[in-house]
Design a protein around this motif. Structure first.
Motif, PDB file in Angstrom:
ATOM      1  N   GLY A   1       0.791  -1.229   0.000  1.00 49.80           N
ATOM      2  CA  GLY A   1       0.000   0.000   0.000  1.00 49.80           C
ATOM      3  C   GLY A   1       0.821   1.276   0.000  1.00 49.80           C
ATOM      4  O   GLY A   1       0.275   2.369   0.131  1.00 49.80           O
ATOM      5  N   HIS A  11      -0.334   1.892  -7.417  1.00 45.32           N
ATOM      6  CA  HIS A  11      -0.668   1.165  -8.651  1.00 45.32           C
ATOM      7  C   HIS A  11      -2.129   0.741  -8.649  1.00 45.32           C
ATOM      8  O   HIS A  11      -2.773   0.705  -7.601  1.00 45.32           O
ATOM      9  CB  HIS A  11       0.248  -0.054  -8.819  1.00 45.32           C
ATOM     10  CG  HIS A  11       0.029  -1.127  -7.794  1.00 45.32           C
ATOM     11  ND1 HIS A  11      -0.764  -2.230  -8.029  1.00 45.32           N
ATOM     12  CD2 HIS A  11       0.469  -1.256  -6.524  1.00 45.32           C
ATOM     13  CE1 HIS A  11      -0.785  -2.997  -6.939  1.00 45.32           C
ATOM     14  NE2 HIS A  11      -0.043  -2.423  -6.010  1.00 45.32           N
ATOM     15  N   CYS A  24      -4.671  -2.513  -6.490  1.00 44.58           N
ATOM     16  CA  CYS A  24      -3.791  -2.800  -5.346  1.00 44.58           C
ATOM     17  C   CYS A  24      -4.541  -3.587  -4.256  1.00 44.58           C
ATOM     18  O   CYS A  24      -5.579  -3.152  -3.768  1.00 44.58           O
ATOM     19  CB  CYS A  24      -3.248  -1.489  -4.769  1.00 44.58           C
ATOM     20  SG  CYS A  24      -2.149  -1.726  -3.350  1.00 44.58           S
ATOM     21  N   GLY A  25      -3.985  -4.751  -3.887  1.00 45.48           N
ATOM     22  CA  GLY A  25      -4.625  -5.606  -2.884  1.00 45.48           C
ATOM     23  C   GLY A  25      -4.711  -4.947  -1.519  1.00 45.48           C
ATOM     24  O   GLY A  25      -5.679  -5.156  -0.780  1.00 45.48           O
TER      25      GLY A  25
HETATM   26 ZN   LIG Z   1      -0.290  -2.910  -4.023  1.00 48.44          ZN
END
Ligand SMILES: [Zn+2]
Length: 226
Positions: free
Chosen positions: A103, A131, A134-135
Motif C-alpha cells: 500500500g 498502482h 492494489c490488494g
Molecule cells: Zn499494491
C-alpha cells in the motif's frame, strides 16, 4: 568499469556527449536537477512500455557500483510483484533507493530511510508510487483484520474516507479501488512533507522534489503527478 553499456536512469540521452559508464557516478547524479531525474524516469517507463529496454550488462553494473552508490531518487512503492520500479522504469543497479511496503504508506522508519537517502546519500527525488488493482487498498476498503496487517491497513483507511466517488464504494469496483489508491499516494506525499522536517526543508530549498505517480498494471504506463 568503463565499458560502453548504456546507463539506467540517464538513458543515454540526458547527458549527450558524456562518456557512458555502467553505473551512475556522483558527478553525473549531482549534475541532474530533480526535474531532469523525473524526466529520465518517464523516458525509462516509455522504453519499458514500448518493449525496447536498454541492453544492459548487470555484471558490469554490479562491478561498477560495488565501491559506492549515488542514487538519483528514493521511491516508496508497493510490494506488488507486478510493479517493481526498477523494471517498469528500465533502471539499473545503483540508480534508485526503493522502499517497498504493501500500500506504499509511510511510517517513521520509512521517513528515516528517505532522510538518509536524500540528506546523507544525495538523492534528489522522493517518488511515492501507487498502482491500480492494489490488494492493500482493497483490504483497507474491506476493513480486513489480520495480525499485523490490521495496523498497516489502518494507515490506508483515511484515504478510503477522503476519496469522493459517485459510484459504488466497494473493493469489487476497480474504478473506486484505483481512485482510493491515487488519494493514498497524494496523502502519503503530504504526510511525508508534514512528518519529515528534514525532507520538507530540502524541498523548500529546491534540493529535492517530493511527488507521486500511479502505475497502471493493464497498460504498463506510469502516470506522474508532475
Ligand atoms: Zn499494491
Amino acid at each position: 568499469m568503463g565499458s560502453t553499456t548504456a546507463l539506467g536512469i540517464l538513458g543515454g540521452n540526458l547527458l549527450p556527449g558524456h562518456a557512458r559508464a555502467d553505473a551512475l557516478t556522483k558527478a553525473q547524479r549531482d549534475r541532474m536537477s530533480p526535474d531532469q531525474i523525473i524526466a529520465a524516469a518517464k523516458r525509462g517507463n516509455k522504453r519499458f512500455r514500448s518493449g525496447v529496454r536498454k541492453n544492459r550488462n548487470c555484471l558490469n553494473e554490479q562491478k561498477a557500483s560495488a565501491s559506492g552508490q549515488y542514487p538519483a531518487a528514493v521511491l516508496l512503492s508497493c510490494i506488488d510483484s507486478r510493479a517493481p520500479a526498477e523494471v517498469i522504469m528500465d533502471l539499473g543497479l545503483g540508480d534508485i533507493f526503493n522502499c517497498r511496503i504493501a500500500g506504499n504508506i509511510a511510517n517513521p522508519d520509512i521517513l528515516g530511510s528517505m532522510e538518509f537517502a536524500c540528506k546523507l546519500a544525495g538523492a534528489k527525488v522522493v517518488l511515492v508510487m501507487g498502482h491500480t488493482a492494489c490488494g492493500a487498498i482493497k483490504g483497507a476498503i474491506d476493513n480486513v483484520k489480520l495480525g499485523n496487517l490490521t495496523d498497516l491497513l489502518d494507515k490506508i483507511e483515511p484515504a478510503v474516507q477522503a476519496t469522493s466517488f459517485s459510484g459504488e464504494r466497494s473493493s469489487k469496483n476497480y474504478a473506486f479501488v484505483d481512485a482510493v489508491a491515487r488519494t493514498n499516494v497524494q496523502m502519503t506525499v503530504d504526510n511525508i512533507r508534514k512528518s519529515s522536517a528534514v525532507l520538507a526543508e530540502l524541498e523548500r530549498g529546491g534540493t529535492i522534489k517530493i511527488t507521486g505517480a500511479m502505475y497502471n498494471l493493464d497498460t504498463g504506463a506510469l502516470d506522474f503527478f508532475v
